[in-house]
Design a protein around this motif. Sequence first.
Motif, PDB file in Angstrom:
ATOM      1  N   LEU B 110    -125.655  10.136  -2.951  1.00 45.39           N
ATOM      2  CA  LEU B 110    -124.783  10.994  -3.763  1.00 45.39           C
ATOM      3  C   LEU B 110    -123.338  10.911  -3.283  1.00 45.39           C
ATOM      4  CD1 LEU B 110    -124.554  13.146  -5.944  1.00 45.39           C
ATOM      5  CD2 LEU B 110    -124.959  14.862  -4.196  1.00 45.39           C
ATOM      6  N   LEU B 111    -123.161  11.079  -1.966  1.00 41.72           N
ATOM      7  CA  LEU B 111    -121.796  11.060  -1.437  1.00 41.72           C
ATOM      8  C   LEU B 111    -121.179   9.669  -1.582  1.00 41.72           C
ATOM      9  CD1 LEU B 111    -122.143  13.325   1.700  1.00 41.72           C
ATOM     10  CD2 LEU B 111    -121.212  13.870  -0.520  1.00 41.72           C
ATOM     11  N   THR B 113    -121.843   7.437  -3.924  1.00 41.82           N
ATOM     12  CA  THR B 113    -121.425   7.275  -5.323  1.00 41.82           C
ATOM     13  C   THR B 113    -120.133   8.028  -5.573  1.00 41.82           C
ATOM     14  OG1 THR B 113    -123.760   7.715  -5.660  1.00 41.82           O
ATOM     15  CG2 THR B 113    -122.499   7.103  -7.596  1.00 41.82           C
ATOM     16  N   THR B 114    -120.075   9.262  -5.021  1.00 47.37           N
ATOM     17  CA  THR B 114    -118.863  10.056  -5.210  1.00 47.37           C
ATOM     18  C   THR B 114    -117.643   9.305  -4.701  1.00 47.37           C
ATOM     19  OG1 THR B 114    -120.208  11.965  -4.758  1.00 47.37           O
ATOM     20  CG2 THR B 114    -117.847  12.298  -4.740  1.00 47.37           C
ATOM     21  N   THR B 117    -116.915   6.129  -6.977  1.00 48.37           N
ATOM     22  CA  THR B 117    -116.498   6.288  -8.380  1.00 48.37           C
ATOM     23  C   THR B 117    -115.227   7.113  -8.535  1.00 48.37           C
ATOM     24  OG1 THR B 117    -117.905   8.223  -8.580  1.00 48.37           O
ATOM     25  CG2 THR B 117    -118.837   6.116  -9.278  1.00 48.37           C
ATOM     26  N   THR B 118    -114.880   7.912  -7.499  1.00 47.66           N
ATOM     27  CA  THR B 118    -113.731   8.800  -7.684  1.00 47.66           C
ATOM     28  C   THR B 118    -112.411   8.043  -7.540  1.00 47.66           C
ATOM     29  OG1 THR B 118    -115.023  10.575  -6.771  1.00 47.66           O
ATOM     30  CG2 THR B 118    -112.665  10.909  -6.845  1.00 47.66           C
ATOM     31  N   PRO B 119    -111.489   8.252  -8.459  1.00 48.86           N
ATOM     32  CA  PRO B 119    -110.171   7.638  -8.300  1.00 48.86           C
ATOM     33  C   PRO B 119    -109.335   8.440  -7.307  1.00 48.86           C
ATOM     34  CG  PRO B 119    -110.260   8.869 -10.346  1.00 48.86           C
ATOM     35  CD  PRO B 119    -111.598   9.020  -9.714  1.00 48.86           C
ATOM     36  N   TRP B 120    -109.328   8.041  -6.051  1.00 48.82           N
ATOM     37  CA  TRP B 120    -108.594   8.798  -5.044  1.00 48.82           C
ATOM     38  C   TRP B 120    -107.103   8.559  -5.194  1.00 48.82           C
ATOM     39  CZ3 TRP B 120    -111.464  12.175  -2.517  1.00 48.82           C
ATOM     40  CH2 TRP B 120    -112.826  11.932  -2.449  1.00 48.82           C
ATOM     41  N   ALA B 121    -106.334   9.613  -4.968  1.00 46.40           N
ATOM     42  CA  ALA B 121    -104.883   9.468  -4.990  1.00 46.40           C
ATOM     43  C   ALA B 121    -104.446   9.005  -3.608  1.00 46.40           C
ATOM     44  CB  ALA B 121    -104.236  10.797  -5.341  1.00 46.40           C
ATOM     45  N   ASP B 143     -94.501  24.560   7.560  1.00 49.75           N
ATOM     46  CA  ASP B 143     -95.403  25.048   6.517  1.00 49.75           C
ATOM     47  C   ASP B 143     -96.766  25.477   7.041  1.00 49.75           C
ATOM     48  OD1 ASP B 143     -95.729  22.428   7.084  1.00 49.75           O
ATOM     49  OD2 ASP B 143     -96.150  21.778   5.053  1.00 49.75           O
ATOM     50  N   PHE B 144     -97.139  25.085   8.259  1.00 44.39           N
ATOM     51  CA  PHE B 144     -98.400  25.587   8.802  1.00 44.39           C
ATOM     52  C   PHE B 144     -98.162  26.643   9.874  1.00 44.39           C
ATOM     53  CE2 PHE B 144    -100.359  21.276   7.635  1.00 44.39           C
ATOM     54  CZ  PHE B 144    -100.676  21.754   6.380  1.00 44.39           C
TER      55      PHE B 144
END
Lengths: 530, 202
Positions: B110-111, B113-114, B117-121, B143-144
């Motif tokens: 599952l991971l 495939t994730t 298939t995911t279009p990462w930026a 900022d942190f």
Amino acid sequence: MDVANLASQLNVGVILPEGIVILTLLTVLIVDIIRGRAANAITPYIAIGGLSASLAALCLQWNIANPVSFLGSFNGDPLSVVFRAIVVLSAAFTILMSIRYVERSGTSLGEFITILLTATLGGMFLCGASELVMIFVALETLSISSYLLTGYMKRDSRSNEAALKYLLIGASSSALFLYGVSLLYGLSGGETQLGAIAANLTAGGQSLGLIMALVFVIAGVAFKISAVPFHQWTPDVYEGSPTPVVAFLSVGSKTAGFALAVRLLVVVFPLLADEWHFVFTVLAMLSMILGNMVALAQTSMKRLLAYSSIGQAGFVMIGLIAGTEVGYASMIFYLLVYLFMNLGGFACVILFSLRTGTDQISEYSGLYHKDPLITLCLSLCLLSLGGIPPLAGFFGKIYLFWAGWQAGLYPLVLVGLVTSVISIYYYIRVVKMMVVREPQEMSDAVKNYPKVSWDAPGLKPLQVGLVISVVATTLVGVASNPVFTLAIDSVENSPALSASLAKAKEKSAIAVLPKDSPSLEVTKVASAKL
Amino acid sequence: MNLAEGVQLVSFIILTVMMLGAALAVVLSPNIVYSAFLLGGVFSAMAGLYLLLNASFVAAAQILVYVGAINVLILFAIMLVNKREDFAPVKYAWTRKIVTAAVCGGLFLLLGTTIITTPWAIDSTAAAGDEAIYILGEHFFTDFLLPFELVSVLLLMALIGAIVLARRDIIPDSSNVVGQDDLKLPEKPRELVSAGADGESS
């Protein structure tokens, strides 16, 4: 970026209420170190004073011009102010209840209050956090101090067991949540601000990664609000941990969880709005059905309240799913009402167990003859939790169901109605046990009931807390309109919600129009133009 | 492929094999002490991967925190509860292993495939390298800043909590300090603790 410039950009004034809580926490710690056991007489009052000051500071923060502080880490909009106020109030009431309880159990009070204040601080920051790192740190502050509070009675094996269970399940749910959040970070191209993530996600479109992120984030949130099927820890933890802690967990921690849910899901996942609404519908239905059904069979008062709090979380979720202005407002209203009625109920349970040493429901029978005050207060709180008309709980439920019905959530509202009828049965069972029984049917605990007196140290604050919450439970119902207007105001003035509100409005406008009406096209064109 | 890329590829393969092998051994080894040491191997291999990714500060932190602190703590915990006990072999234990393997395999698929298939930026700017530590410091104080400061409260509370849990309460041997009617709470300890004696003992 020079120092003066940076200071003005940080906008530190927004976290003044939290600053007051931190100062109180340190004061309590230092006074406790210096004065030893004698400090027990003043530390609770320092804490309550600090929390009241923090509440006053929160009132002054209402609708400030520039709510974003710490370069976007924290958002002090009216929505967060309301949620933070609920967390602070629940902590103050919890301290009122816990003084006598902690002293009687032979553990030290100073550390208890310190840890409770830290939990409050975590909850407050969680309500306003609008950046992933901040959300996670605040969540962990709240969680880790909750684990410590749960295991505070370290010589009681049930408390240890509860703490260990809570720690293990909580740690795994935090890990899941963190994984989901890291997916969000990756999907948005390295953004941590919620608004920026939402903007970048919209550009990327829907993907499997986004769905996975949603699933993991929901797992983390649902654990905090103990929605079925993430509720497994609730009954055991509630039964084992000290009763004041249970009171805080069931109100303060849950409120922070709902604030997180609103901010994270509504702001970051507008793309998957239908999906998360569906998941939450299932969670809400399961929580209402299972929570209220299993509560029927309980014999211990703490377990009964544990299951009832699962059911109540299901009711609150209706407002979240509705997604309209009225929906969010009714959710806030119900949480506020729930604060008073649930804490009132817990105050009575604590008082009863202080006097008799038991939590069994059957031991309450015939209490009316010995202690009318507890009987009256517990009855009012339980009837309000069940939703009997003149009390606050009824109005809370009416607003929630009405908002749900307007948003077209018919099955959810029907399940809510049926299960709240079921819940009335088990609440009334306790009331009947206390009031109706004849003197010869009294339980042993009630027969040996000590003479009612409020002189023992620590009982007066408990009494004050009890009376305030019962009065609020009764009066908020009658005077619900101003409170509800306040809730509506807070939703309207929070820019974080405006996008989702606009969407919900558009949806309902389309749904209201007849199908074959030509004006449908007109509205669509108009909304497209907008 | 030039020499640098070749070295990188070979070290990646070595580190991955080391990490996967050690991780499997952690789970499958029947001896918990071996598991604990092998866990150190997993952490070190992961630090190596961070180095390959040009994140030397993260790699150093990984070694310091995970190998140096957490793993040593685990070993301490194991040594403190070193109770030799032979457990009776559970019947059908292999079914559990198969089920676990199936669940883990499913999760991996599952991971995987994730991720595929995911279009990462993907950020196209060059890695900061050794500059990273300056950038981190800058983030901590801009900022942190708020989470960074909140962590200090969290650590303070964790410290207090650890003391509360770990300190040994002095139990007075006479129980006449406690009134008889006092012993009724569910959480009531067997003997009452005197808080004044506490401070002196610690």
